[in-house]
Enzyme design. Structure first.
Site, short mmCIF file in Angstrom:
data_model
loop_
_atom_site.label_atom_id
_atom_site.label_comp_id
_atom_site.label_asym_id
_atom_site.label_seq_id
_atom_site.Cartn_x
_atom_site.Cartn_y
_atom_site.Cartn_z
N ASP A 10 2.02 -2.68 4.35
CA ASP A 10 1.29 -1.38 3.87
C ASP A 10 1.69 -0.36 4.29
OD1 ASP A 10 -1.67 -0.48 3.67
OD2 ASP A 10 -2.13 -0.64 5.16
N ASP A 129 -1.35 0.83 -2.72
CA ASP A 129 0.03 0.86 -1.30
C ASP A 129 -0.55 -0.28 -0.87
OD1 ASP A 129 -2.70 0.69 -0.44
OD2 ASP A 129 -3.06 2.58 1.27
N GLU A 130 -0.71 -1.42 -0.80
CA GLU A 130 -0.53 -2.77 -0.57
C GLU A 130 -0.42 -3.83 -1.78
OE1 GLU A 130 -4.04 -3.80 0.93
OE2 GLU A 130 -5.34 -2.87 0.16
#
Length: 396
Positions: A10, A129-130
């Site tokens: 993350d 974003d992960e």
């Protein structure tokens, strides 16, 4: 059964961190990203910038993300910017720049693939974003449970992007998602099943991915606030309270059980577009504005479908009123479509089935029951380039 080593990566305060690369003078200061594309920093003659602050913000925008310095004041994603201004008025306000965030998203994912090295790498993309990474097949992970490889991934991501990330490595996706949040920012957390009682059970039950606000409130009303209290609950009682499927899942999740594989590709369930208005709009008094927005949303969804190669049979409408009540309506068509005329016509039919007496703050259009365009044997006949009137209040 062989050991599984699943990593969840993350990025730390991703949008804000990208902006700090652009404006390093803001490092360490409270900063929020939000409010659309307004509030552009003003370049000054000496090369510095004059930044907008929350103190002078007026509008309906929400916080997209915030730096950790801003979070210390209680500011968080999804909070209204006006409320954030009351908590931290001198916080810097920057506009969103999704093109730049997508560019950095591609950079960090490519960096991870370089380190993992499989062909193809077993990486599940979970958004901008992960990601999840299955490290189980890596020959070097058994000795230290993936710690060395996770450190190498973190180093490569920083080298390629200048950004930090947090990684959790555990036997499954559910635990890894929780673990990646435990030592943020720039964290690396390894968890075994033996660590669940000490590291996971003290956490609030809502931290489990899959327990939303409504379920969390229901659990609290039943006296269950932590994951440990959920784990201690009688399984039969959970089934009675939450139904057989969800109750069984709650019991398994609280005990850290999750057999889901890392999926390298999945088809989308639906595509949608929605917008929150700068001011509340009335279906009659603001008919022209709403009609234009309605058409634009249908155009955008149609464009998304055609660009991605999908057609859909279920057309959905979403409205949020000025009292924050949200309603949705769906209509399933006999044939799958991807053209604006068909989408707008069906969404207009949905519109006739909702009350339109109150002002509106949000409007959205969704197309579901998707299939690949190439797989459709009898495609729908494309409609006209300009959508016809739906006969709705937006067009009367």
């Amino acid at each position: 059964m062989p050991h599984r080593y699943i990593a969840h990566l993350d990025m730390d305060a991703f949008y804000a961190s990208v902006e700090l690369l652009r404006y390093p003078e803001l490092k360490g200061r409270p900063v929020v990203i939000g409010g659309g594309r307004r509030h552009q920093p003003e370049p000054l003659a000496d090369g510095s910038h004059r930044f907008a602050t929350l103190r002078h913000y007026a509008g309906r925008g929400v916080v997209t993300t915030a730096t950790y310095a801003a979070r210390a004041y209680g500011v968080h994603s999804g909070m209204g910017l006006m409320k954030a201004a009351a908590l931290a008025p001198d916080t810097v306000l920057l506009p969103v720049d999704f093109d730049e965030y997508r560019r950095y998203s591609k950079l960090f994912k490519a960096a991870v693939a370089e380190v993992v090295g499989d062909t193809p790498p077993v990486i599940e993309d979970r958004g901008i974003d992960e990601i999840y990474i299955d490290l189980s097949s890596q020959p070097q992970v058994e000795a230290d449970r993936g710690a060395a490889l996770a450190r190498a991934i973190k180093a490569r991501v920083f080298e390629r992007t200048g950004l930090s990330c947090s990684i959790g490595v555990t036997p499954n996706k559910l635990l890894s998602k929780l673990a990646s949040e435990l030592d943020k920012p720039d964290g690396l957390t390894l968890l075994r099943e033996a660590d669940i009682e000490t590291r996971i059970w003290p956490l609030p039950a809502r931290r489990i991915n899959g327990i939303g606000p409504k379920s969390s409130a229901r659990l609290e009303a039943l006296g269950i606030r932590t994951i440990g209290e959920l784990a201690a609950a009688d399984p039969a009682w959970l089934l009675e309270q939450f139904g057989r499927r969800y109750g069984a899942w709650l019991h398994a999740a609280a005990h850290g059980r999750d057999e889901r594989p890392v999926v390298t590709h999945s088809e989308p369930v639906s595509l949608s577009r929605e917008t929150t208005f700068d001011r509340d709009l009335h279906p009659r008094g603001d008919r022209a504005a709403l009609s234009a927005i309605f058409t634009q949303l249908c155009e955008q969804v149609a464009g998304d479908l055609q660009r991605k190669g999908y057609v859909g049979k279920t057309i959905g409408l979403k409205l949020r009123y000025d009292d924050f009540k949200t309603v949705t309506r769906d209509l399933t068509l006999p044939l799958a479509v991807d053209d604006i005329a068909s989408i707008r016509r069906a969404a207009g039919e949905c519109l006739k089935r909702v009350p339109l007496e109150r002002r509106l703050r949000l409007l959205g259009v969704r197309v579901g029951s998707l299939s690949r365009t190439a797989d459709v044997v009898t495609p729908a006949t494309p409609g006209p380039s300009k959508p016809p009137s739906t006969g709705s209040l937006f067009d009367d």
